[in-house]
Scaffold this motif. Structure first.
Motif, PDB file in Angstrom:
ATOM      1  N   GLY A 246       0.811  -1.205   0.000  1.00 28.46           N
ATOM      2  CA  GLY A 246       0.000   0.000   0.000  1.00 28.46           C
ATOM      3  C   GLY A 246       0.842   1.252   0.000  1.00 28.46           C
ATOM      4  N   GLY A 247       0.268   2.330  -0.475  1.00 22.61           N
ATOM      5  CA  GLY A 247       0.970   3.604  -0.516  1.00 22.61           C
ATOM      6  C   GLY A 247       0.039   4.714  -0.937  1.00 22.61           C
ATOM      7  N   SER A 248       0.427   5.918  -0.624  1.00 26.42           N
ATOM      8  CA  SER A 248      -0.416   7.082  -0.892  1.00 26.42           C
ATOM      9  C   SER A 248      -0.342   7.577  -2.321  1.00 26.42           C
ATOM     10  CB  SER A 248      -0.011   8.224   0.043  1.00 26.42           C
ATOM     11  OG  SER A 248       1.342   8.593  -0.203  1.00 26.42           O
ATOM     12  N   ASP A 249       0.760   7.279  -3.031  1.00 26.15           N
ATOM     13  CA  ASP A 249       1.055   7.875  -4.341  1.00 26.15           C
ATOM     14  C   ASP A 249       1.145   9.392  -4.214  1.00 26.15           C
ATOM     15  OD1 ASP A 249       1.723   7.896  -6.999  1.00 26.15           O
ATOM     16  OD2 ASP A 249      -0.283   7.507  -7.758  1.00 26.15           O
ATOM     17  N   PHE A 250       1.740   9.826  -3.125  1.00 25.85           N
ATOM     18  CA  PHE A 250       1.888  11.251  -2.837  1.00 25.85           C
ATOM     19  C   PHE A 250       2.833  11.901  -3.844  1.00 25.85           C
ATOM     20  CE2 PHE A 250       4.160  14.759  -0.862  1.00 25.85           C
ATOM     21  CZ  PHE A 250       3.190  15.455  -0.159  1.00 25.85           C
ATOM     22  N   HIS A 251       2.415  13.068  -4.367  1.00 19.33           N
ATOM     23  CA  HIS A 251       3.259  13.863  -5.261  1.00 19.33           C
ATOM     24  C   HIS A 251       3.490  15.279  -4.742  1.00 19.33           C
ATOM     25  CE1 HIS A 251       2.266  10.677  -8.150  1.00 19.33           C
ATOM     26  NE2 HIS A 251       3.200  11.151  -8.949  1.00 19.33           N
ATOM     27  N   THR A 252       2.486  15.834  -4.078  1.00 21.42           N
ATOM     28  CA  THR A 252       2.545  17.238  -3.700  1.00 21.42           C
ATOM     29  C   THR A 252       1.629  17.514  -2.508  1.00 21.42           C
ATOM     30  OG1 THR A 252       1.899  19.486  -4.405  1.00 21.42           O
ATOM     31  CG2 THR A 252       0.838  17.651  -5.531  1.00 21.42           C
TER      32      THR A 252
END
Length: 285
Positions: A246-252
Motif C-alpha cells: 500500500g501507498g499514498s502515491d503522494f506527489h505534492t
C-alpha cells in the motif's frame, strides 16, 4: 508491516514537488516509520533520501515505479527492497531513462507546434531539474506559460493519450521488469490496479500473467477506494498468491485529500509485502 508505512510516493527526482529530503521529513512528521520513495524509472533520489531518513529515524526501503507494457497497455510496476547496485536493475533503469529522454524531446517538439511555444523541452527540463521531465512537468510549464488554466487542463488539451503532444513510449515489458526486480532481490508489486480502467476479467488476466512472470504483490491499501474497489482487491488477494502492499502515491502537498502514511488497513488475512523484504531492502545512508 509497521503501524505507519508508505510504500508509494514521489520526489523531485521524478514528478513530485518535494525534494527527497523534504519528502522524508514530511513523512517523518506524519509519523511514517517505514517509507519507500518510488520515483518513476529512476533511483536518483535515494542517496539524498537515505541521509535524511537517518537524521529523522525513519527506515527507508529502496523503491522505484517502472512504466511497463502488458498486452499493449501501459502498466505501472513498483519495485521494493531491491539491491540498487544490481546489474540487471541498473541496465533496466538506464534503458527506461533513455526512453524518457527521447519521449520528453518529442513532447517538446509537439508542444512547440501545438501550443505556439519555443523550447518547450528545455523549459520543462529546467523546471524539473532533469533531462527526462515527465508529463506533469510539461503540464506545470504550460501553466507557467499561461497556455492552460491548470495542470489537468494541460493534460486534457495536450498531454493525454489522443491529444497533440502525447507520445507513446517503448517501455520494458512487464515480464522483463519483473525479472529485473527479482534478480535485484526485490519485490515486484502491481501499482494502483484499480486505476487502469480494466474490466474485472482483464485485471484478473493481468494478475495471472504477473504471477506467472514471478510477480509477488499488489497494492490494495490506497486512499479513496470505494467499497466495490475494496471488494475487487480483496477478491484478487484471495484468488492469487500475492502479498499486499500500500501507498499514498503522494506527489505534492496540494493533494489535500491524502497524507503520507494515512492508509486503510490491509484486508483481513492479507500477507504484508514487508514479509518478503530481504537483506537489501533498507537503503543505508
Amino acid at each position: 508491516m509497521p503501524e505507519i508505512y508508505d510504500f508509494h510516493c514521489h520526489s523531485t527526482a521524478s514528478d513530485g514537488v518535494l525534494s527527497p529530503s523534504e519528502l522524508v521529513r514530511a513523512a517523518a512528521e506524519a509519523g511514517v516509520q517505514q517509507l519507500a520513495i518510488t520515483d518513476h524509472d529512476t533511483l536518483a533520489g535515494l542517496p539524498e533520501a537515505a541521509r535524511a531518513a537517518a537524521e529523522h529515524g525513519l527506515e527507508l526501503v529502496s523503491g522505484i515505479e517502472l512504466s511497463v507494457i502488458w498486452s499493449k497497455r501501459e502498466i505501472h510496476l513498483v519495485g521494493l527492497g531491491m539491491d540498487t547496485s544490481a546489474p540487471a536493475l541498473q541496465t533496466l533503469v538506464a534503458a527506461q531513462q533513455h526512453a524518457r529522454v527521447n519521449r520528453a524531446e518529442l513532447i517538446g517538439k509537439r508542444l512547440d507546434k501545438a501550443a505556439g511555444l519555443a523550447n518547450s523541452y528545455g523549459l520543462a527540463a529546467d523546471l524539473a531539474g532533469t533531462d527526462a521531465p515527465g508529463r506533469p512537468w510539461f503540464a506545470r510549464m504550460l501553466v507557467a506559460a499561461g497556455k492552460v488554466r491548470d495542470e489537468q487542463h494541460a493534460f486534457n488539451r495536450y498531454l493525454k493519450a489522443g491529444q497533440s503532444a502525447y507520445v507513446s513510449t517503448p517501455w520494458a515489458t512487464l515480464s522483463d521488469a519483473v525479472a529485473a526486480v527479482r534478480e535485484a532481490g526485490g519485490v515486484p508489486v502491481v501499482a494502483h490496479p484499480v486505476r487502469y480502467g480494466m474490466t474485472r476479467r482483464k485485471l484478473r488476466q493481468l494478475l495471472a500473467d504477473f504471477c506467472e512472470d514471478g510477480g509477488q504483490a499488489i497494492e490494495v491499501a490506497m486512499p479513496r477506494l470505494n467499497e466495490a474497489q475494496k471488494a475487487l482487491l480483496g477478491e484478487c488477494l484471495r484468488d492469487f498468491p500475492l502479498h499486499a502492499s500500500g501507498g499514498s502515491d503522494f506527489h505534492t502537498p496540494a493533494q489535500k485529500w491524502l497524507t503520507l502514511g494515512r492508509l486503510p488497513a490491509l484486508p483481513e488475512g492479507a500477507r504484508a509485502v514487508s514479509e518478503l523484504f530481504g537483506p537489501h531492502a533498507a537503503v543505508a545512508a
